[in-house]
Each structure stands twice: as structure tokens, then as C-alpha cells.
Design a protein around this motif. Structure first.
Motif, PDB file in Angstrom:
ATOM      1  N   THR A   1       0.816  -1.216   0.000  1.00 14.30           N
ATOM      2  CA  THR A   1       0.000   0.000   0.000  1.00 14.30           C
ATOM      3  C   THR A   1       0.852   1.270   0.000  1.00 14.30           C
ATOM      4  O   THR A   1       0.322   2.360  -0.222  1.00 14.30           O
ATOM      5  CB  THR A   1      -0.926   0.013   1.221  1.00 14.30           C
ATOM      6  N   ASP A   2       2.158   1.130   0.247  1.00 11.45           N
ATOM      7  CA  ASP A   2       3.032   2.310   0.288  1.00 11.45           C
ATOM      8  C   ASP A   2       3.672   2.614  -1.056  1.00 11.45           C
ATOM      9  O   ASP A   2       4.425   3.581  -1.184  1.00 11.45           O
ATOM     10  CB  ASP A   2       4.128   2.116   1.347  1.00 11.45           C
TER      11      ASP A   2
ATOM     12  N   PHE B   1      14.156   2.287   0.083  1.00 12.15           N
ATOM     13  CA  PHE B   1      13.173   3.370   0.050  1.00 12.15           C
ATOM     14  C   PHE B   1      12.189   3.291   1.219  1.00 12.15           C
ATOM     15  O   PHE B   1      11.624   2.230   1.496  1.00 12.15           O
ATOM     16  CB  PHE B   1      12.388   3.308  -1.256  1.00 12.15           C
ATOM     17  N   GLY B   2      11.988   4.456   1.865  1.00 10.78           N
ATOM     18  CA  GLY B   2      10.910   4.612   2.829  1.00 10.78           C
ATOM     19  C   GLY B   2      11.126   3.893   4.146  1.00 10.78           C
ATOM     20  O   GLY B   2      12.107   3.198   4.374  1.00 10.78           O
ATOM     21  N   GLU B   3      10.147   4.079   5.039  1.00  7.27           N
ATOM     22  CA  GLU B   3      10.211   3.486   6.367  1.00  7.27           C
ATOM     23  C   GLU B   3      10.064   1.970   6.332  1.00  7.27           C
ATOM     24  O   GLU B   3      10.434   1.279   7.285  1.00  7.27           O
ATOM     25  CB  GLU B   3       9.116   4.099   7.260  1.00  7.27           C
ATOM     26  N   ASN B   4       9.516   1.440   5.247  1.00  8.16           N
ATOM     27  CA  ASN B   4       9.384  -0.012   5.115  1.00  8.16           C
ATOM     28  C   ASN B   4      10.588  -0.655   4.437  1.00  8.16           C
ATOM     29  O   ASN B   4      10.576  -1.859   4.171  1.00  8.16           O
ATOM     30  CB  ASN B   4       8.107  -0.356   4.345  1.00  8.16           C
TER      31      ASN B   4
ATOM     32  N   TRP C   1      11.395   1.070 -12.800  1.00  8.50           N
ATOM     33  CA  TRP C   1      11.712   0.942 -11.379  1.00  8.50           C
ATOM     34  C   TRP C   1      11.018  -0.292 -10.823  1.00  8.50           C
ATOM     35  O   TRP C   1       9.804  -0.435 -10.902  1.00  8.50           O
ATOM     36  CB  TRP C   1      11.281   2.186 -10.617  1.00  8.50           C
ATOM     37  N   PHE C   2      11.829  -1.198 -10.260  1.00  5.34           N
ATOM     38  CA  PHE C   2      11.351  -2.458  -9.695  1.00  5.34           C
ATOM     39  C   PHE C   2      11.482  -2.454  -8.177  1.00  5.34           C
ATOM     40  O   PHE C   2      12.429  -1.879  -7.619  1.00  5.34           O
ATOM     41  CB  PHE C   2      12.187  -3.639 -10.205  1.00  5.34           C
ATOM     42  N   LEU C   3      10.570  -3.150  -7.551  1.00  2.00           N
ATOM     43  CA  LEU C   3      10.748  -3.580  -6.169  1.00  2.00           C
ATOM     44  C   LEU C   3      11.428  -4.942  -6.214  1.00  2.00           C
ATOM     45  O   LEU C   3      10.926  -5.869  -6.862  1.00  2.00           O
ATOM     46  CB  LEU C   3       9.402  -3.695  -5.450  1.00  2.00           C
TER      47      LEU C   3
ATOM     48  N   LYS D   1      21.142   4.351   2.642  1.00  3.59           N
ATOM     49  CA  LYS D   1      19.938   3.831   1.976  1.00  3.59           C
ATOM     50  C   LYS D   1      20.288   3.328   0.573  1.00  3.59           C
ATOM     51  O   LYS D   1      19.727   3.750  -0.433  1.00  3.59           O
ATOM     52  CB  LYS D   1      18.868   4.933   1.881  1.00  3.59           C
ATOM     53  N   TYR D   2      21.209   2.404   0.548  1.00  4.48           N
ATOM     54  CA  TYR D   2      21.812   1.981  -0.716  1.00  4.48           C
ATOM     55  C   TYR D   2      21.982   0.470  -0.728  1.00  4.48           C
ATOM     56  O   TYR D   2      22.220  -0.163   0.298  1.00  4.48           O
ATOM     57  CB  TYR D   2      23.164   2.687  -0.849  1.00  4.48           C
TER      58      TYR D   2
END
Length: 235
Positions: free
Chosen positions: A86-87, A122-125, A148-150, A224-225
Motif C-alpha cells: 500500500t506504500d 526506500f521509505g520506512e518499510n 523501477w522495480f521492487l 539507503k543503498y
């Protein structure tokens, strides 16, 4: 001491492949074990966890090296995958692309050395996000698109959302699966349409990572890398 630890699986239907190996068990013994077991009949244990634990503990406590425990879990089909993301949505992908100077679904290009590629956490999650070049497989004149992939090692399958498929293949695509060259122009990766709770997300799954022979490296919490790098074949 185990060299490989399995995640718990919801269902076991037949014994087919190596699931756990014991330290010191050689490739030669493994091959012989598989050959000897091809025609064996197995019954599904009442408890997979108990079966694994008891077998391993028995082998270790007795000092025996009986070889691998064998069983097989059926791969989940693409429509059985679901991820509650959801984020992340199309706007999120657009914002990430803008902030890092690589627009999502913008014009891309293959390089002679496709990997390593740097990604972001990325992000808090702490989502592993990475931009990879995509093109219709074996169609060198077709557009190359930044996607861009997760990166999700919990997903066996790789998924592309509808907007991504349209950017690569053209509008009004109705198929459920597509063969795409991802980052490596010679690759042929099976991609499925994103659906359910992750319909807006492109997901790079385990099968694709294995086909591309890449692994996750160099995670850095402060910066964050992370990096996707080719697995070395040299010993």
C-alpha cells in the motif's frame, strides 16, 4: 551444522529435490543419492518441520552423514502471488524516478556490462527499489524503457504493472505474460501482469534474479543503498 536452511513451506506434495544439505556432503554423493532415489516411493510426512528436525538431529547425533533430506514443494503460480504494498503506487514510482534523475518509464539503454546496478532502500518499510532497462526480448529495434522495480526475494515470479507493459509493448496489451529482456539485452525473463494488492508495482522476483545470475550486495542502512551484482563464477 546445516549449510542450507529452508523456510517453512505451506504444502509438500512429493519428494523430488534436495532441500537441506549437511556439512561435508560432496557433490558426488549428492548425485548418487538423487540417482538412487529416483524410483523410490515416499509418503507425505504428517509434519514437515518434525520430519526435517528429527531426520537432521538423528543424523547429527549419531555422527552419520546420510546426505540430503529430499522433498519437493510445488511452485506458486503467478495468480497465487499477492503482496500488500500500500506504500507504493504509480505516483511513488514517478516520484522516485524524479528524485534520482532516472524517470520511471523513460528512455533507457543497455550497456556492455549490465551489472552491477545500484539501487535504493526506500521509505520506512525499507523497500529495495532499483531501476533496470527493459525491452521486448529478442527485439533490438523496440524501445528500451527505464523501469523501477521492487526487489522481492519472497516472490518467485516477476511482475510488470499495466503501465509498464504498455510502455514496452504498446497500448492495449491484453496478455497475462510477456518475455522481456531485463538489464541484459540477451536475457529472456518471463514477466506476469501485476495484480491484486500490488497492481501498480513492478516486482523483480527470484526466478528472474537466478536467470540473470545476480545477488543483493552492499546494503548500507545509513546511505539507503544496495547493489545488484553478477554472481562470480570463479572459484
Amino acid at each position: 551444522m546445516l549449510t542450507t536452511i529452508l523456510r517453512r513451506i505451506p504444502q509438500v506434495t512429493s519428494i523430488q529435490r534436495v532441500a537441506v544439505s549437511v556439512a561435508g556432503y560432496s557433490q558426488k554423493n549428492y548425485n548418487r543419492s538423487v540417482d538412487n532415489n529416483k524410483n523410490c516411493k515416499y509418503t507425505k510426512p504428517n509434519s514437515v518441520d518434525n520430519y526435517m528436525t528429527n531426520s537432521v538431529n538423528s543424523s547429527l547425533s549419531s555422527g552419520r552423514n546420510d546426505g540430503p533430506i529430499l522433498y519437493h514443494d510445488e511452485a506458486l503460480s503467478a495468480d497465487q502471488h499477492d503482496m500488500v504494498l500500500t506504500d507504493i503506487n504509480q505516483q511513488t514510482l514517478a516520484d522516485i524516478g524524479y528524485n534520482y534523475g532516472i524517470p520511471n518509464l523513460g528512455k533507457g539503454g543497455f550497456s556492455a556490462s549490465p551489472f552491477p546496478v545500484d539501487g535504493i532502500i526506500f521509505g520506512e518499510n525499507n523497500r529495495l527499489m532499483i531501476c533496470l532497462n527493459c525491452q521486448r526480448a529478442k527485439k533490438p529495434t523496440e524501445p528500451i524503457v527505464n523501469v523501477w522495480f521492487l526487489v522481492d526475494t519472497d516472490s518467485n515470479c516477476t511482475f510488470l504493472c499495466e503501465d509498464t507493459v504498455n510502455a514496452i509493448y504498446g497500448h492495449n496489451c491484453s496478455a497475462l505474460t510477456y518475455i522481456v529482456a531485463i538489464q541484459d539485452s540477451k536475457s529472456k525473463i518471463l514477466c506476469n501482469i501485476s495484480h491484486s494488492h500490488f497492481a501498480d508495482v513492478n516486482v523483480l522476483g527470484m526466478e528472474a534474479m537466478l536467470d540473470l545470475e545476480v545477488s543483493i550486495e552492499s546494503m548500507n542502512r545509513k546511505q539507503k543503498y544496495f547493489r545488484l551484482a553478477r554472481i562470480s563464477t570463479t572459484k
